[in-house]
Design an enzyme around this catalytic site. Structure first.
Site, PDB file in Angstrom:
ATOM      1  N   SER A  33       1.448  -9.637  -0.765  1.00 24.60           N
ATOM      2  CA  SER A  33       1.059  -8.220  -0.744  1.00 24.60           C
ATOM      3  C   SER A  33       1.239  -7.593   0.634  1.00 24.60           C
ATOM      4  O   SER A  33       1.465  -6.383   0.741  1.00 24.60           O
ATOM      5  CB  SER A  33      -0.392  -8.068  -1.198  1.00 24.60           C
ATOM      6  OG  SER A  33      -1.246  -8.873  -0.393  1.00 24.60           O
ATOM      7  N   LYS A  73       0.808  -1.228   0.000  1.00 20.84           N
ATOM      8  CA  LYS A  73       0.000   0.000   0.000  1.00 20.84           C
ATOM      9  C   LYS A  73       0.837   1.271   0.000  1.00 20.84           C
ATOM     10  O   LYS A  73       0.412   2.297  -0.532  1.00 20.84           O
ATOM     11  CB  LYS A  73      -0.961   0.000   1.206  1.00 20.84           C
ATOM     12  CG  LYS A  73      -2.034  -1.072   1.119  1.00 20.84           C
ATOM     13  CD  LYS A  73      -2.989  -0.812  -0.047  1.00 20.84           C
ATOM     14  CE  LYS A  73      -4.015  -1.893  -0.179  1.00 20.84           C
ATOM     15  NZ  LYS A  73      -4.937  -1.711  -1.290  1.00 20.84           N
ATOM     16  N   GLU A 112      -9.786   6.451   2.420  1.00 20.71           N
ATOM     17  CA  GLU A 112     -10.646   5.426   3.006  1.00 20.71           C
ATOM     18  C   GLU A 112      -9.744   4.236   3.332  1.00 20.71           C
ATOM     19  O   GLU A 112      -8.621   4.128   2.837  1.00 20.71           O
ATOM     20  CB  GLU A 112     -11.734   5.019   1.993  1.00 20.71           C
ATOM     21  CG  GLU A 112     -11.355   3.900   1.034  1.00 20.71           C
ATOM     22  CD  GLU A 112     -10.231   4.288   0.049  1.00 20.71           C
ATOM     23  OE1 GLU A 112     -10.016   5.487  -0.205  1.00 20.71           O
ATOM     24  OE2 GLU A 112      -9.586   3.361  -0.453  1.00 20.71           O
TER      25      GLU A 112
END
Ligand SMILES: Cc1ncc(COP(=O)(O)O)c(/C=N/[C@H](C(=O)O)[C@@H](O)C(C)C)c1O
Length: 403
Positions: free
Chosen positions: A386, A83, A105
């Site tokens: 991830s 991220k 968000e």
């Protein structure tokens, strides 16, 4: 901003000036590297983020699956997930645009955490919208966002998960476009968001492609990545899309079952690529879980990060054209894979990433049927890790010991 008939900008008129301003900045700074923006971005990803992440051979899984299994370790990126690639890029871009406030968000809280870290790093005030339900199941990340100096705004409308959090954030952005940038968390939303987030995440496949050639002297036969909104997926695929010899597998959350209860408007999964239909969500035409009246259905996944009724329009297009194969594994397979990777390789993956490993097991594991799917993976597979699973320890313990 079209991918086949997906993508576009389905937003209220009030948002168009902000969208146009963002698209102009995207083209100048990201595509044309104006003012050395991309050099600055890559330098910070290296020095603050800790890139490049390793492409590591998984010895035990290579033995188990009788092929070369390599892991792209986005779990080792600062913050514990891919991220940061996107959050750092967007917060830096907001700074170059002269914005003074950041909103975002989050669902699993990884994107919120990454945005909060990027804002602290770049001295930008930050507010994160997070569904009440997700706040309760991702407490470590809520604490981290606050530690990094961000405010966390609980979203209580609807089911209090990601879908409502995105809508609330869009509403805030529409009101405060002058001084505020909305750091969207995945390759979703109106153009230019899907393309821009993909471009920031493409560092994953840029590195993996070079590392793969160094380590095995050729491109991988397959790249496997989980898919929620699709950002780690598009990041892991982007630089391989033109290499037809590399198969691309997007693994969605099969939840508890693929059966959908249209009456209740509930889909007990998040397999929008597999069972979704064409519709508009959060500003883009894409594939999503909707009932026959076009109402967005509630999705489900044991992992917050995959619990999303939509998917990025570019990924939907790549699936429609057959370049990407959409597959899914259910909650149980993901939880079992979570434990297996932890025990066999000493890596506790995010529950989201565990879905990718669940797929490997289902087609190449000892109990897998002899199917052509296994051959689709070929001799040399890269799996995108991830994120790391620290955030999931509580729920994994609950699911495991109270199942
Ligand atoms: C470790 C990890 N791996 C995969 C995902 C799925 O998001 P994509 O990579 O955008 O498909 C996620 C998604 N997390 C978001 C979040 O943390 O807020 C997610 O909940 C939403 C932004 C979609 C994740 O945290």
């Amino acid at each position: 901003g079209k991918f086949g008939d997906y993508g576009g900008q389905y937003v209220p008129e009030a948002l168009m000036p902000a969208i146009e301003e963002l698209n102009d900045a995207y083209e100048r700074y990201v595509l044309d590297n104006e003012d050395g923006f991309m050099d600055d971005f890559r330098a910070r990803l290296r020095d603050f983020g800790g890139r490049p992440t390793p492409l590591q051979r998984a010895d035990r899984l290579s033995e188990r699956y009788d092929r070369e299994v390599y892991l792209k370790r986005e779990d080792l990126l600062h913050g514990g997930a891919h991220k940061l690639n996107n959050a750092l890029g967007q917060v830096l871009l907001a700074k170059y645009m002269g914005k003074e406030r950041i909103i975002a968000e989050t669902g699993a809280g990884q994107h919120g955490t990454a945005t909060a870290m990027a804002c602290a790093h770049l001295d930008m005030p930050c507010e994160i919208y997070m569904g009440e339900r997700d706040i309760n199941r991702q407490r470590p990340n809520v604490f981290r966002m606050k530690l990094n100096g961000s405010e966390v705004n609980p979203v209580t409308v609807g089911r209090g998960t990601l879908k409502e959090a995105i809508s609330e954030t869009m509403r805030d952005w529409a009101t405060n476009v002058e001084d505020t940038h909305y750091v969207i968390g995945s390759v979703v939303g109106p153009h230019p968001f899907p393309s821009m987030v993909r471009d920031f995440q493409s560092v994953i496949s840029e590195e993996a492609r070079t590392q793969a050639r160094e380590k095995l002297g050729r491109l991988p036969d397959a790249v496997v990545a989980c898919a929620g909104g699709g950002s780690n997926t598009m990041g892991a695929f982007a630089e391989f899309v033109d290499d037809e010899e590399t198969a691309l597998y997007a693994v969605e959350a099969g939840g508890s079952t693929l059966e959908v209860d249209e009456e209740a408007g509930v889909a007990p999964n998040s397999a929008s690529l597999t069972t979704g239909t064409e519709g508009i969500l959060h500003g883009a035409r894409t594939r999503l879980l909707q009932d026959r009246d076009g109402q967005i259905m509630e999705s489900h996944s044991v992992s917050s990060g995959l619990d999303y009724a939509g998917v990025g329009p570019e990924l939907a297009h790549l699936v429609d054209t057959g370049r990407v194969t959409a597959v899914n594994v259910d909650d149980d397979e993901a939880l079992t894979a979570f434990h297996r990777l932890s025990q066999m390789e000493g890596i506790i993956p995010a529950l989201e990433s565990a879905h990718a490993f669940g797929y490997l097991e289902s087609v190449a594991g000892p109990d897998a049927p002899d199917s052509e799917e296994a051959d689709g993976l070929g001799e040399y597979v890269v799996v995108n890790v991830s994120g790391r699973g620290d955030k999931d320890l509580e729920s994994a313990i609950e699911e495991t010991y109270e199942r």
